[in-house]
Design a protein around this motif. Structure first.
Motif, PDB file in Angstrom:
ATOM      1  N   SER A  28       0.862  -1.185   0.000  1.00 31.00           N
ATOM      2  CA  SER A  28       0.000   0.000   0.000  1.00 31.00           C
ATOM      3  C   SER A  28       0.894   1.230   0.000  1.00 31.00           C
ATOM      4  O   SER A  28       1.803   1.358   0.839  1.00 31.00           O
ATOM      5  CB  SER A  28      -0.902  -0.022   1.238  1.00 31.00           C
ATOM      6  OG  SER A  28      -1.802   1.053   1.221  1.00 31.00           O
ATOM      7  N   THR A  29       0.652   2.145  -0.907  1.00 31.21           N
ATOM      8  CA  THR A  29       1.537   3.294  -1.110  1.00 31.21           C
ATOM      9  C   THR A  29       0.865   4.599  -0.676  1.00 31.21           C
ATOM     10  O   THR A  29      -0.242   4.601  -0.151  1.00 31.21           O
ATOM     11  CB  THR A  29       1.942   3.388  -2.588  1.00 31.21           C
ATOM     12  OG1 THR A  29       0.758   3.547  -3.379  1.00 31.21           O
ATOM     13  CG2 THR A  29       2.659   2.131  -3.036  1.00 31.21           C
ATOM     14  N   ASP A  30       1.587   5.690  -0.905  1.00 29.17           N
ATOM     15  CA  ASP A  30       1.077   7.037  -0.670  1.00 29.17           C
ATOM     16  C   ASP A  30       0.889   7.335   0.817  1.00 29.17           C
ATOM     17  O   ASP A  30      -0.068   7.991   1.222  1.00 29.17           O
ATOM     18  CB  ASP A  30      -0.241   7.252  -1.423  1.00 29.17           C
ATOM     19  CG  ASP A  30      -0.556   8.732  -1.629  1.00 29.17           C
ATOM     20  OD1 ASP A  30       0.391   9.538  -1.558  1.00 29.17           O
ATOM     21  OD2 ASP A  30      -1.724   9.070  -1.851  1.00 29.17           O
ATOM     22  N   TYR A  31       1.812   6.832   1.654  1.00 31.28           N
ATOM     23  CA  TYR A  31       1.777   7.128   3.094  1.00 31.28           C
ATOM     24  C   TYR A  31       2.870   8.128   3.451  1.00 31.28           C
ATOM     25  O   TYR A  31       3.917   8.185   2.809  1.00 31.28           O
ATOM     26  CB  TYR A  31       2.032   5.852   3.916  1.00 31.28           C
ATOM     27  CG  TYR A  31       0.921   4.848   3.910  1.00 31.28           C
ATOM     28  CD1 TYR A  31      -0.072   4.878   4.881  1.00 31.28           C
ATOM     29  CD2 TYR A  31       0.868   3.857   2.937  1.00 31.28           C
ATOM     30  CE1 TYR A  31      -1.098   3.926   4.881  1.00 31.28           C
ATOM     31  CE2 TYR A  31      -0.143   2.915   2.925  1.00 31.28           C
ATOM     32  CZ  TYR A  31      -1.120   2.953   3.906  1.00 31.28           C
ATOM     33  OH  TYR A  31      -2.130   2.027   3.909  1.00 31.28           O
ATOM     34  N   ARG A  32       2.605   8.858   4.515  1.00 33.60           N
ATOM     35  CA  ARG A  32       3.635   9.628   5.202  1.00 33.60           C
ATOM     36  C   ARG A  32       3.592   9.206   6.660  1.00 33.60           C
ATOM     37  O   ARG A  32       2.619   9.465   7.374  1.00 33.60           O
ATOM     38  CB  ARG A  32       3.424  11.135   5.052  1.00 33.60           C
ATOM     39  CG  ARG A  32       3.601  11.638   3.627  1.00 33.60           C
ATOM     40  CD  ARG A  32       3.770  13.147   3.573  1.00 33.60           C
ATOM     41  NE  ARG A  32       5.022  13.582   4.166  1.00 33.60           N
ATOM     42  CZ  ARG A  32       6.200  13.562   3.538  1.00 33.60           C
ATOM     43  NH1 ARG A  32       6.284  13.112   2.301  1.00 33.60           N
ATOM     44  NH2 ARG A  32       7.285  13.988   4.147  1.00 33.60           N
ATOM     45  N   SER A  66       7.945   9.794   3.536  1.00 34.41           N
ATOM     46  CA  SER A  66       7.219   9.045   2.510  1.00 34.41           C
ATOM     47  C   SER A  66       7.510   7.556   2.671  1.00 34.41           C
ATOM     48  O   SER A  66       8.672   7.148   2.761  1.00 34.41           O
ATOM     49  CB  SER A  66       7.641   9.525   1.119  1.00 34.41           C
ATOM     50  OG  SER A  66       6.974   8.796   0.121  1.00 34.41           O
ATOM     51  N   LEU A  96       0.527   8.969  11.160  1.00 37.22           N
ATOM     52  CA  LEU A  96       0.400   8.349   9.838  1.00 37.22           C
ATOM     53  C   LEU A  96      -0.656   9.100   9.051  1.00 37.22           C
ATOM     54  O   LEU A  96      -1.731   9.421   9.575  1.00 37.22           O
ATOM     55  CB  LEU A  96       0.025   6.878   9.982  1.00 37.22           C
ATOM     56  CG  LEU A  96      -0.195   6.067   8.693  1.00 37.22           C
ATOM     57  CD1 LEU A  96       0.221   4.625   8.916  1.00 37.22           C
ATOM     58  CD2 LEU A  96      -1.663   6.119   8.261  1.00 37.22           C
ATOM     59  N   GLU A  97      -0.342   9.410   7.815  1.00 33.98           N
ATOM     60  CA  GLU A  97      -1.288  10.081   6.927  1.00 33.98           C
ATOM     61  C   GLU A  97      -1.202   9.441   5.553  1.00 33.98           C
ATOM     62  O   GLU A  97      -0.115   9.192   5.027  1.00 33.98           O
ATOM     63  CB  GLU A  97      -0.955  11.572   6.823  1.00 33.98           C
ATOM     64  CG  GLU A  97      -1.901  12.340   5.909  1.00 33.98           C
ATOM     65  CD  GLU A  97      -1.553  13.824   5.828  1.00 33.98           C
ATOM     66  OE1 GLU A  97      -2.199  14.526   5.041  1.00 33.98           O
ATOM     67  OE2 GLU A  97      -0.614  14.245   6.522  1.00 33.98           O
ATOM     68  N   ARG A  98      -2.345   9.133   4.970  1.00 36.59           N
ATOM     69  CA  ARG A  98      -2.384   8.562   3.623  1.00 36.59           C
ATOM     70  C   ARG A  98      -3.131   9.502   2.706  1.00 36.59           C
ATOM     71  O   ARG A  98      -4.046  10.213   3.131  1.00 36.59           O
ATOM     72  CB  ARG A  98      -3.062   7.194   3.618  1.00 36.59           C
ATOM     73  CG  ARG A  98      -2.928   6.489   2.256  1.00 36.59           C
ATOM     74  CD  ARG A  98      -3.314   5.030   2.319  1.00 36.59           C
ATOM     75  NE  ARG A  98      -2.975   4.377   1.044  1.00 36.59           N
ATOM     76  CZ  ARG A  98      -3.801   4.283   0.004  1.00 36.59           C
ATOM     77  NH1 ARG A  98      -5.034   4.761   0.086  1.00 36.59           N
ATOM     78  NH2 ARG A  98      -3.405   3.699  -1.112  1.00 36.59           N
ATOM     79  N   ARG A 106      -6.042   9.717   8.369  1.00 37.35           N
ATOM     80  CA  ARG A 106      -4.994   9.949   9.349  1.00 37.35           C
ATOM     81  C   ARG A 106      -5.100   8.944  10.492  1.00 37.35           C
ATOM     82  O   ARG A 106      -6.166   8.395  10.761  1.00 37.35           O
ATOM     83  CB  ARG A 106      -5.073  11.371   9.916  1.00 37.35           C
ATOM     84  CG  ARG A 106      -4.621  12.445   8.944  1.00 37.35           C
ATOM     85  CD  ARG A 106      -4.679  13.832   9.604  1.00 37.35           C
ATOM     86  NE  ARG A 106      -4.035  14.842   8.788  1.00 37.35           N
ATOM     87  CZ  ARG A 106      -4.606  15.463   7.780  1.00 37.35           C
ATOM     88  NH1 ARG A 106      -5.851  15.170   7.447  1.00 37.35           N
ATOM     89  NH2 ARG A 106      -3.934  16.364   7.092  1.00 37.35           N
ATOM     90  N   TYR A 152      -6.699   1.604   5.952  1.00 37.85           N
ATOM     91  CA  TYR A 152      -6.386   2.817   5.199  1.00 37.85           C
ATOM     92  C   TYR A 152      -6.484   2.624   3.687  1.00 37.85           C
ATOM     93  O   TYR A 152      -6.520   3.593   2.942  1.00 37.85           O
ATOM     94  CB  TYR A 152      -4.968   3.294   5.549  1.00 37.85           C
ATOM     95  CG  TYR A 152      -4.815   3.716   6.982  1.00 37.85           C
ATOM     96  CD1 TYR A 152      -5.161   4.998   7.390  1.00 37.85           C
ATOM     97  CD2 TYR A 152      -4.332   2.819   7.940  1.00 37.85           C
ATOM     98  CE1 TYR A 152      -5.029   5.382   8.719  1.00 37.85           C
ATOM     99  CE2 TYR A 152      -4.195   3.204   9.258  1.00 37.85           C
ATOM    100  CZ  TYR A 152      -4.554   4.486   9.644  1.00 37.85           C
ATOM    101  OH  TYR A 152      -4.433   4.870  10.962  1.00 37.85           O
ATOM    102  N   ASP A 153      -6.466   1.385   3.226  1.00 38.63           N
ATOM    103  CA  ASP A 153      -6.440   1.120   1.774  1.00 38.63           C
ATOM    104  C   ASP A 153      -7.345  -0.067   1.494  1.00 38.63           C
ATOM    105  O   ASP A 153      -7.044  -1.203   1.885  1.00 38.63           O
ATOM    106  CB  ASP A 153      -5.006   0.818   1.325  1.00 38.63           C
ATOM    107  CG  ASP A 153      -4.871   0.727  -0.188  1.00 38.63           C
ATOM    108  OD1 ASP A 153      -5.900   0.791  -0.877  1.00 38.63           O
ATOM    109  OD2 ASP A 153      -3.728   0.580  -0.663  1.00 38.63           O
TER     110      ASP A 153
END
Length: 849
Positions: free
Chosen positions: A565-569, A574, A626-628, A633, A664-665
């Motif tokens: 799963s991508t697009d996380y901070r 990143s 964590l934020e996607r 959040r 989250y995804d």
């Protein structure tokens, strides 16, 4: 002396020494063959790739495509059927074919995937006459009923399928059996080279690849005499939002540029190796002319004594080299064109005929001019040295070959180059940065040049080192061969240098290849403790967490999908999260935990790779925000830190429980599924995993050996190609040894006759010549191998900063094979000269010849 006889003198000398110049001409011919064949083959491949990539666009006047992809969310992707009907009614449009495509793989009768590369599926879009202009059916017809498909003729031939047979096809939606309705040929816009293409009905393709009633693009065919720019304007005026139109000609231009770029890379590699072959040939040419001119010292001195100037004599010698170079280059060009034609036939794709040869002016002129200029340049230096000898001194006695002295300018120059190059290579290897490899490349050029310059100086100590061994094996023949080898160190050095260049390149590539292969092997299999890894076939389907669900029915199986799963901070950094099953992942991957515990995955915490924690400054017990993308959040707590290779395809940078990723995804991409079976891997277990997954040809079930082979096969293929190209340089180097020995035998007729008169038999004479060849080959192999290993180490060092775990590997077996091939080549090159030497009469010394 008048100028007019100069050409006649040059021609007479060429024919007088034709036997001695034959091998030189052959070496030039080989080098020119290589470069002309490379250029012609490259141009032909470029033309063929461009023609293939643009094949079919001539029938497309305008192409309309959707700008929305299926995974983007929001409104439905694709173009609806109403828009297709509207486009079909525009003035000037004869056919509007809606297209939809996606991944589709075909099994053979034994359940193995057919084809390699891209596996595509599409729809059959018949017009009013029942035909589709994109496909020409050779057997049967296009699919018009559900559960029917058509195959391209290459795939059908590989699988042995005929119309009416049952074919198993796998897609993202699973595998199913279909009835084969027909076999077709397709243009380059549809059929991937080496891959497979399966046609479904429009309804089936929409259901499998997109959505019912929707198309990814529409191909418009114009009627006779229709102006395409005007048609494009009409199309753009009625297009709905989210779609765009472009002419087929424009698409063809884009594809042509992409295809030419791929072909150019291979052409450049081949031309680079051709340059190496010509460089090696230069040593043979220069050595040959040096020996010829040395033997003709009296003849040249007599020409000068009767009135010829230095310029005129030098012009004779250069004219001879020009004639030899021009004739050999012309022959090399012809042979190179023939070699390119042969390559075209051998490597033409099975589904297409060999492309026609392309003879561009550059491909003809460059080899001719390069081969001729190289021959003249290689002859210039020995002719210059010959002109420095006064005629009286040359008539008095033949100029002896000057031995390489420690204090000579050549030695000082070579030592300076070698030391400077070595310092540059070591500096580049021990430092980091973008310029390190550039520094090493420049230093490598200096090292190779310096080593070649110093080879004559190394001849004496190298032969002295081997002399005790020679004395044991052949006390008399070995000692004589050793003395003859160092009689003219410059000649020996120049002959060995050609071999050293080829071995240096081969050894350096071997070191880099072995090191990279071991690294990739470790990076891909060291952490793998499962029995199998399930992955999509090449270029294949997108797996989701649900793809692993069928394995629940496999008795005794433990498995975990790797849900990326991508697009996380995470903590402002990143990141990519990989969701796993906390209960089974410890059995499937080897986690070397350095802090914390992997059991905390079951508590909803995450485990982090050490390189990720080190870069971000994280530690066990730390809770991070964590934020996607999309505004979701939360927070995560680090429960463990484990060692991992940053380049590993299996070990995640952040391992999370799959329940956390699902929060989250809703649609993560499953990169693979790790599976362990009762009893470990085996034929039955492999069949069981495949059967549980529906015997889907779109899925590859790999054991450890399969993973290793898949990840390292590319390096092996490239090395084999490079070794094949370097073999040309080895052949030319062997010719150099043969030429040197042949001339040496001619010069030593009196000496060999004396030995025969004193009792040495024919076998002894032949053995002495063979040992001389082996000594020259061993010198070149030793210098080349040591140089190659050094340069391979240096280049490998530049990878260690970005490729953690890369370590130097010395492929002893491969290096030994290279040395043995060099010695075998030298021994083979000595066959002719040894035979001629052995046939000489034992009374030759008394004949006065």
């Amino acid at each position: 002396m008048p100028r007019t006889p100069m050409l006649r003198i040059a021609l007479r000398n060429v024919f007088a020494h034709k036997a001695r110049l034959l091998m030189t001409a052959f070496a030039v011919m080989l080098g020119v063959t290589f470069i002309s064949g490379s250029l012609v083959y490259g141009d032909s491949q470029n033309r063929a790739a461009t023609a293939r990539a643009t094949d079919g666009y001539e029938r497309v006047a305008v192409s309309v495509a959707s700008d929305v992809v299926p995974s983007s969310g929001g409104r439905a992707a694709g173009i609806d059927a109403r828009t297709v009907r509207k486009l079909a009614k525009l003035p000037g449009v004869s056919v509007a074919a809606g297209r939809v495509d996606g991944f589709a793989a075909v099994d053979d009768r034994a359940g193995r995937l057919l084809g390699h590369g891209s596996h595509r599926g599409g729809n059959f879009a018949p017009g009013a006459d029942g035909t589709d202009p994109a496909y020409h059916f050779t057997r049967g017809a296009g699919p018009t009923r559900d559960r029917t498909v058509a195959l391209d003729e290459s795939t059908a031939a590989k699988g042995g399928y005929r119309v009416g047979d049952t074919v198993r096809v796998g897609t993202d939606k699973g595998a199913a059996s279909y009835t084969l309705s027909g076999v077709f040929r397709a243009d380059g816009t549809k059929l991937p080279s080496g891959g497979s293409l399966t046609l479904f009905t429009a309804e089936s393709a929409q259901r499998l690849f997109l959505a019912p009633g929707r198309y990814q693009n529409v191909e418009l065919t114009a009627g006779p005499g229709v102006d395409v720019p005007q048609l494009l304007s009409r199309v753009e005026a009625v297009l709905p939002a989210g779609t765009s139109a472009v002419t087929g000609a424009r698409l063809g231009q884009i594809e042509a540029r992409l295809a030419a770029g791929d072909s150019d890379t291979m052409s450049q590699i081949m031309v680079g190796f051709a340059a190496v072959a010509l460089f090696v040939a230069a040593f043979l040419i220069s050595n040959t002319f040096t020996m010829l001119i040395a033997r003709r010292t009296r003849e040249l001195a007599l020409m000068r004594a009767v009135g010829a100037s230095r310029t005129q004599v030098r012009r004779v010698l250069l004219t001879e080299s020009l004639l030899v170079g021009a004739v050999a280059s012309a022959a090399g060009l012809v042979v190179g064109i023939g070699a390119a034609a042969l390559l075209q036939k051998l490597f033409a794709p099975a589904e297409t005929p060999a492309a026609p040869l392309v003879l561009a002016p550059t491909s003809v002129l460059v080899p001719l001019l390069t081969g001729t200029a190289l021959t003249v340049l290689a002859a210039w230096l020995p002719s210059r040295r010959a002109m420095a000898v006064p005629p009286v001194a040359a008539l008095a006695a033949a100029e002896p070959a000057a031995p390489a002295r420690t204090g000579s300018r050549r030695t000082v120059f070579g030592a300076a180059l070698l030391l400077t190059g070595t310092a540059a290579v070591v500096y580049g290897a021990l430092t980091t940065g973008q310029d390190a490899r550039t520094v090493i490349g420049g230093g490598a050029a200096l090292v190779v040049t310096g080593a070649i310059t110093l080879v004559p100086l190394l001849a004496r100590p190298f032969v002295a080192l081997l002399r005790p061994l020679l004395a044991r094996v052949h006390p008399v023949h070995g000692d004589l061969a050793a003395r003859n080898t160092v009689r003219d160190p410059r000649r020996t050095g120049a002959t060995a240098a050609a071999l050293a260049i080829a071995l240096a390149l081969a050894s350096g590539l071997s070191v880099l290849g072995a090191s990279a292969t071991q690294y990739l092997d470790r990076a891909t299999t060291h952490d793998f403790t499962a029995d199998y890894l399930v992955k999509p076939a090449e270029g294949g389907m997108r797996m989701t967490p649900e793809s692993a669900a069928p394995l629940e029915k496999l008795p005794g199986a433990r498995f975990s999908p790797l849900n990326q799963s991508t697009d996380y901070r995470v903590g402002g950094v990143s990141s990519v999260l990989t969701g796993v099953d906390p209960a089974t992942i410890g059995r499937l991957l080897r986690y070397d935990v350095v802090e914390g515990s992997l059991d905390r995955l079951a508590e909803g915490q995450v485990a982090v790779a050490d390189f990720k924690a080190r870069q971000a400054g994280w530690h066990v017990g730390q809770t991070l925000p964590l934020e996607r993308g999309g505004g979701k959040r939360g927070s995560v707590t680090i429960g463990a830190v484990y060692r991992a290779d940053e380049q590993s395809d299996l070990m995640p940078s952040i391992t999370a429980p799959d329940s956390l990723v699902a929060r989250y995804d809703s649609a993560p991409n499953t990169a693979g599924i790790l599976v362990a079976t009762d009893g470990g891997p085996g034929r039955a277990a492999l069949a069981g995993v495949g059967h549980a997954l529906g015997d889907n040809p779109a899925l590859a079930v790999l054991d450890e050996d399969g993973i290793r082979a898949q990840d390292t096969s590319g390096i092996g293929d490239q090395l084999n190609l490079f070794y094949a190209l370097l073999s040309m340089a080895l052949v030319i180097a062997a010719l150099g040894i043969a030429n040197t020995l042949a001339m040496s035998v001619r010069e030593r007729r009196t000496e060999i006759g004396t030995l025969r008169a004193l009792g040495m038999d024919r076998a002894g004479v032949a053995g002495m010549i063979r040992v001389e060849a082996l000594l020259v080959g061993a010198l070149g192999a030793a210098v080349g191998t040591l140089t190659g290993v050094f340069l391979g180490w240096a280049l490998g060092r530049t990878l260690q900063e970005s490729v953690v775990g890369y370590a130097l590997v010395i492929p002893w077996g491969r290096l030994a094979l290279g040395v043995l091939l060099a010695l075998a080549g030298a021994l083979l090159a000595s066959v002719g000269p040894a035979r001629r030497a052995a046939r000489g009469p034992n009374a030759l010394v008394f004949s006065g010849r």
